[in-house]
Design a protein around this motif. Sequence first.
Motif, PDB file in Angstrom:
ATOM      1  N   ALA A 252       0.816  -1.219   0.000  1.00  0.00           N
ATOM      2  CA  ALA A 252       0.000   0.000   0.000  1.00  0.00           C
ATOM      3  C   ALA A 252       0.847   1.266   0.000  1.00  0.00           C
ATOM      4  O   ALA A 252       0.491   2.267  -0.647  1.00  0.00           O
ATOM      5  CB  ALA A 252      -0.919  -0.005   1.214  1.00  0.00           C
ATOM      6  N   GLU A 253       1.964   1.253   0.731  1.00  0.00           N
ATOM      7  CA  GLU A 253       2.735   2.478   0.909  1.00  0.00           C
ATOM      8  C   GLU A 253       3.896   2.618  -0.073  1.00  0.00           C
ATOM      9  O   GLU A 253       4.291   3.739  -0.415  1.00  0.00           O
ATOM     10  CB  GLU A 253       3.284   2.528   2.344  1.00  0.00           C
ATOM     11  N   ARG A 254       4.433   1.473  -0.536  1.00  0.00           N
ATOM     12  CA  ARG A 254       5.612   1.542  -1.403  1.00  0.00           C
ATOM     13  C   ARG A 254       5.365   0.973  -2.787  1.00  0.00           C
ATOM     14  O   ARG A 254       6.157   1.196  -3.714  1.00  0.00           O
ATOM     15  CB  ARG A 254       6.773   0.800  -0.745  1.00  0.00           C
ATOM     16  N   GLY A 255       4.312   0.222  -2.952  1.00  0.00           N
ATOM     17  CA  GLY A 255       4.030  -0.367  -4.245  1.00  0.00           C
ATOM     18  C   GLY A 255       4.988  -1.473  -4.630  1.00  0.00           C
ATOM     19  O   GLY A 255       5.169  -1.780  -5.812  1.00  0.00           O
ATOM     20  N   THR A 256       5.621  -2.094  -3.614  1.00  0.00           N
ATOM     21  CA  THR A 256       6.568  -3.182  -3.876  1.00  0.00           C
ATOM     22  C   THR A 256       6.062  -4.478  -3.242  1.00  0.00           C
ATOM     23  O   THR A 256       5.117  -4.479  -2.453  1.00  0.00           O
ATOM     24  CB  THR A 256       7.963  -2.850  -3.309  1.00  0.00           C
ATOM     25  N   PHE A 257       6.718  -5.572  -3.600  1.00  0.00           N
ATOM     26  CA  PHE A 257       6.294  -6.892  -3.124  1.00  0.00           C
ATOM     27  C   PHE A 257       7.489  -7.676  -2.586  1.00  0.00           C
ATOM     28  O   PHE A 257       7.578  -8.888  -2.741  1.00  0.00           O
ATOM     29  CB  PHE A 257       5.635  -7.672  -4.272  1.00  0.00           C
ATOM     30  N   GLU A 258       8.385  -6.992  -1.930  1.00  0.00           N
ATOM     31  CA  GLU A 258       9.602  -7.623  -1.435  1.00  0.00           C
ATOM     32  C   GLU A 258       9.310  -8.698  -0.392  1.00  0.00           C
ATOM     33  O   GLU A 258      10.103  -9.617  -0.193  1.00  0.00           O
ATOM     34  CB  GLU A 258      10.551  -6.571  -0.857  1.00  0.00           C
ATOM     35  N   PHE A 259       8.173  -8.592   0.290  1.00  0.00           N
ATOM     36  CA  PHE A 259       7.844  -9.574   1.320  1.00  0.00           C
ATOM     37  C   PHE A 259       7.771 -10.984   0.742  1.00  0.00           C
ATOM     38  O   PHE A 259       7.937 -11.976   1.465  1.00  0.00           O
ATOM     39  CB  PHE A 259       6.497  -9.229   1.976  1.00  0.00           C
ATOM     40  N   GLY A 260       7.507 -11.068  -0.551  1.00  0.00           N
ATOM     41  CA  GLY A 260       7.330 -12.369  -1.173  1.00  0.00           C
ATOM     42  C   GLY A 260       8.611 -13.082  -1.572  1.00  0.00           C
ATOM     43  O   GLY A 260       8.554 -14.219  -2.045  1.00  0.00           O
ATOM     44  N   ARG A 261       9.760 -12.457  -1.342  1.00  0.00           N
ATOM     45  CA  ARG A 261      11.025 -13.071  -1.757  1.00  0.00           C
ATOM     46  C   ARG A 261      11.436 -14.177  -0.763  1.00  0.00           C
ATOM     47  O   ARG A 261      12.190 -13.945   0.168  1.00  0.00           O
ATOM     48  CB  ARG A 261      12.128 -12.020  -1.843  1.00  0.00           C
ATOM     49  N   GLY A 262      10.874 -15.354  -1.006  1.00  0.00           N
ATOM     50  CA  GLY A 262      11.251 -16.496  -0.192  1.00  0.00           C
ATOM     51  C   GLY A 262      10.618 -16.541   1.179  1.00  0.00           C
ATOM     52  O   GLY A 262      10.878 -17.462   1.964  1.00  0.00           O
ATOM     53  N   ALA A 263       9.748 -15.582   1.502  1.00  0.00           N
ATOM     54  CA  ALA A 263       9.171 -15.535   2.845  1.00  0.00           C
ATOM     55  C   ALA A 263       7.738 -16.029   2.894  1.00  0.00           C
ATOM     56  O   ALA A 263       7.115 -16.020   3.943  1.00  0.00           O
ATOM     57  CB  ALA A 263       9.228 -14.109   3.381  1.00  0.00           C
ATOM     58  N   VAL A 264       7.186 -16.445   1.767  1.00  0.00           N
ATOM     59  CA  VAL A 264       5.784 -16.853   1.716  1.00  0.00           C
ATOM     60  C   VAL A 264       5.703 -18.356   1.456  1.00  0.00           C
ATOM     61  O   VAL A 264       6.248 -18.859   0.466  1.00  0.00           O
ATOM     62  CB  VAL A 264       5.026 -16.086   0.616  1.00  0.00           C
ATOM     63  N   LEU A 265       5.020 -19.067   2.326  1.00  0.00           N
ATOM     64  CA  LEU A 265       4.841 -20.502   2.137  1.00  0.00           C
ATOM     65  C   LEU A 265       3.905 -20.764   0.961  1.00  0.00           C
ATOM     66  O   LEU A 265       2.956 -20.009   0.735  1.00  0.00           O
ATOM     67  CB  LEU A 265       4.241 -21.127   3.404  1.00  0.00           C
ATOM     68  N   SER A 266       4.154 -21.831   0.227  1.00  0.00           N
ATOM     69  CA  SER A 266       3.262 -22.210  -0.869  1.00  0.00           C
ATOM     70  C   SER A 266       1.999 -22.858  -0.312  1.00  0.00           C
ATOM     71  O   SER A 266       1.930 -23.223   0.866  1.00  0.00           O
ATOM     72  CB  SER A 266       3.964 -23.210  -1.792  1.00  0.00           C
ATOM     73  N   HIS A 267       0.997 -23.004  -1.170  1.00  0.00           N
ATOM     74  CA  HIS A 267      -0.215 -23.725  -0.767  1.00  0.00           C
ATOM     75  C   HIS A 267       0.144 -25.121  -0.279  1.00  0.00           C
ATOM     76  O   HIS A 267      -0.372 -25.595   0.746  1.00  0.00           O
ATOM     77  CB  HIS A 267      -1.203 -23.824  -1.933  1.00  0.00           C
ATOM     78  N   ALA A 268       1.025 -25.771  -1.020  1.00  0.00           N
ATOM     79  CA  ALA A 268       1.404 -27.138  -0.659  1.00  0.00           C
ATOM     80  C   ALA A 268       2.108 -27.180   0.694  1.00  0.00           C
ATOM     81  O   ALA A 268       1.882 -28.097   1.489  1.00  0.00           O
ATOM     82  CB  ALA A 268       2.306 -27.733  -1.737  1.00  0.00           C
ATOM     83  N   ASP A 269       2.960 -26.178   0.950  1.00  0.00           N
ATOM     84  CA  ASP A 269       3.642 -26.124   2.236  1.00  0.00           C
ATOM     85  C   ASP A 269       2.640 -26.032   3.384  1.00  0.00           C
ATOM     86  O   ASP A 269       2.747 -26.734   4.399  1.00  0.00           O
ATOM     87  CB  ASP A 269       4.575 -24.910   2.302  1.00  0.00           C
ATOM     88  N   ILE A 270       1.675 -25.134   3.238  1.00  0.00           N
ATOM     89  CA  ILE A 270       0.681 -24.927   4.298  1.00  0.00           C
ATOM     90  C   ILE A 270      -0.224 -26.139   4.434  1.00  0.00           C
ATOM     91  O   ILE A 270      -0.450 -26.658   5.540  1.00  0.00           O
ATOM     92  CB  ILE A 270      -0.147 -23.663   4.000  1.00  0.00           C
ATOM     93  N   GLU A 271      -0.740 -26.593   3.315  1.00  0.00           N
ATOM     94  CA  GLU A 271      -1.716 -27.680   3.368  1.00  0.00           C
ATOM     95  C   GLU A 271      -1.092 -28.997   3.808  1.00  0.00           C
ATOM     96  O   GLU A 271      -1.785 -29.871   4.342  1.00  0.00           O
ATOM     97  CB  GLU A 271      -2.387 -27.812   2.002  1.00  0.00           C
ATOM     98  N   GLY A 272       0.229 -29.113   3.630  1.00  0.00           N
ATOM     99  CA  GLY A 272       0.897 -30.326   4.088  1.00  0.00           C
ATOM    100  C   GLY A 272       0.783 -30.517   5.587  1.00  0.00           C
ATOM    101  O   GLY A 272       0.729 -31.668   6.066  1.00  0.00           O
ATOM    102  N   TRP A 273       0.709 -29.433   6.323  1.00  0.00           N
ATOM    103  CA  TRP A 273       0.573 -29.534   7.773  1.00  0.00           C
ATOM    104  C   TRP A 273      -0.778 -30.107   8.184  1.00  0.00           C
ATOM    105  O   TRP A 273      -0.911 -30.735   9.229  1.00  0.00           O
ATOM    106  CB  TRP A 273       0.766 -28.179   8.429  1.00  0.00           C
ATOM    107  N   TYR A 274      -1.795 -29.887   7.343  1.00  0.00           N
ATOM    108  CA  TYR A 274      -3.136 -30.356   7.708  1.00  0.00           C
ATOM    109  C   TYR A 274      -3.256 -31.859   7.604  1.00  0.00           C
ATOM    110  O   TYR A 274      -4.160 -32.457   8.163  1.00  0.00           O
ATOM    111  CB  TYR A 274      -4.194 -29.691   6.812  1.00  0.00           C
ATOM    112  N   PHE A 275      -2.337 -32.454   6.879  1.00  0.00           N
ATOM    113  CA  PHE A 275      -2.402 -33.917   6.684  1.00  0.00           C
ATOM    114  C   PHE A 275      -1.199 -34.619   7.321  1.00  0.00           C
ATOM    115  O   PHE A 275      -1.004 -35.797   7.142  1.00  0.00           O
ATOM    116  CB  PHE A 275      -2.469 -34.252   5.194  1.00  0.00           C
ATOM    117  N   ALA A 276      -0.411 -33.842   8.071  1.00  0.00           N
ATOM    118  CA  ALA A 276       0.761 -34.434   8.729  1.00  0.00           C
ATOM    119  C   ALA A 276       0.316 -35.358   9.847  1.00  0.00           C
ATOM    120  O   ALA A 276      -0.699 -35.135  10.510  1.00  0.00           O
ATOM    121  CB  ALA A 276       1.652 -33.328   9.304  1.00  0.00           C
ATOM    122  N   LYS A 277       1.062 -36.409  10.034  1.00  0.00           N
ATOM    123  CA  LYS A 277       0.739 -37.374  11.086  1.00  0.00           C
ATOM    124  C   LYS A 277       1.519 -37.064  12.350  1.00  0.00           C
ATOM    125  O   LYS A 277       2.617 -36.566  12.302  1.00  0.00           O
ATOM    126  CB  LYS A 277       1.072 -38.796  10.607  1.00  0.00           C
TER     127      LYS A 277
END
Length: 277
Positions: A252-277
Amino acid sequence: MSLLTPEDQYRRAETFAALHAGPDTFVIANAWDAGTAQIFTALGFKALATTSAGIAHTLARPDGGITREESLANAGTLVAATHLPVAADLEDGYGTTPDEVAETIRRSAEVGLVGGSVEDAVGDGIIPLEAALERLTAAIEAARALPFPYTVTARAENFLYGTTDLKDTIARLQAFEAAGADVLFAPGLTTEEQIRAVTSEVGKPVNVIAGGPRLHATVEQLGEWGVRRISLGSNLSRAAMTAAIGAAKEIAERGTFEFGRGAVLSHADIEGWYFAK
């Protein structure tokens, strides 16, 4: 109503009580929805709890701004999402009278909870010890009438309300112990000296909240100081909101997306926890 069988709820309750019997210090992770409950379960925590602030923030309300019905509905989603014991932050018991607090305990058991906390503050401040004991006693009597060992945590809120009187806080915890509370908790303690003072003056398991900016200690250190249970309060939910707000502000303030450089888990990463044993 809970989907747990009486046998499952009894098992969870016994497991929770046994954790407090020791000998090891354990961390209870405060989840705020089914997804975090499943992730924290997969990560190996031994018990979960709700977080009143975490729930309130998802509803765009301040801490303390949820009703008993909303709190217990959320707790029921956590119970259904895990095989672990789940306890609840029941705030002030969602009532001013002992009868109302007792009803909260009974209703919390109905959604599958096996423990809950009761504060000695109502509204804007700490209530007299005699009134706090009446409310706590009602909670304990309601818990003891249940067909399983429900763990009651008594909270002395002095430090959260600007009263840094450790002697009075300990006296209150001692009175709560004498009344039959299973766990004692004085949120806001931040030093080894304070924590050791509390744990040395009471005989029941002591809970300390960690993970915030003011208490810098490890699980091992807290155990050495006499702490049996470590809770996280809203610290995990606030960590999640900190990351989300920081990313959104960048856009919103800078118009950049630097937060996404390796810091965002993929759908598969997140959803893998829901099926972890």
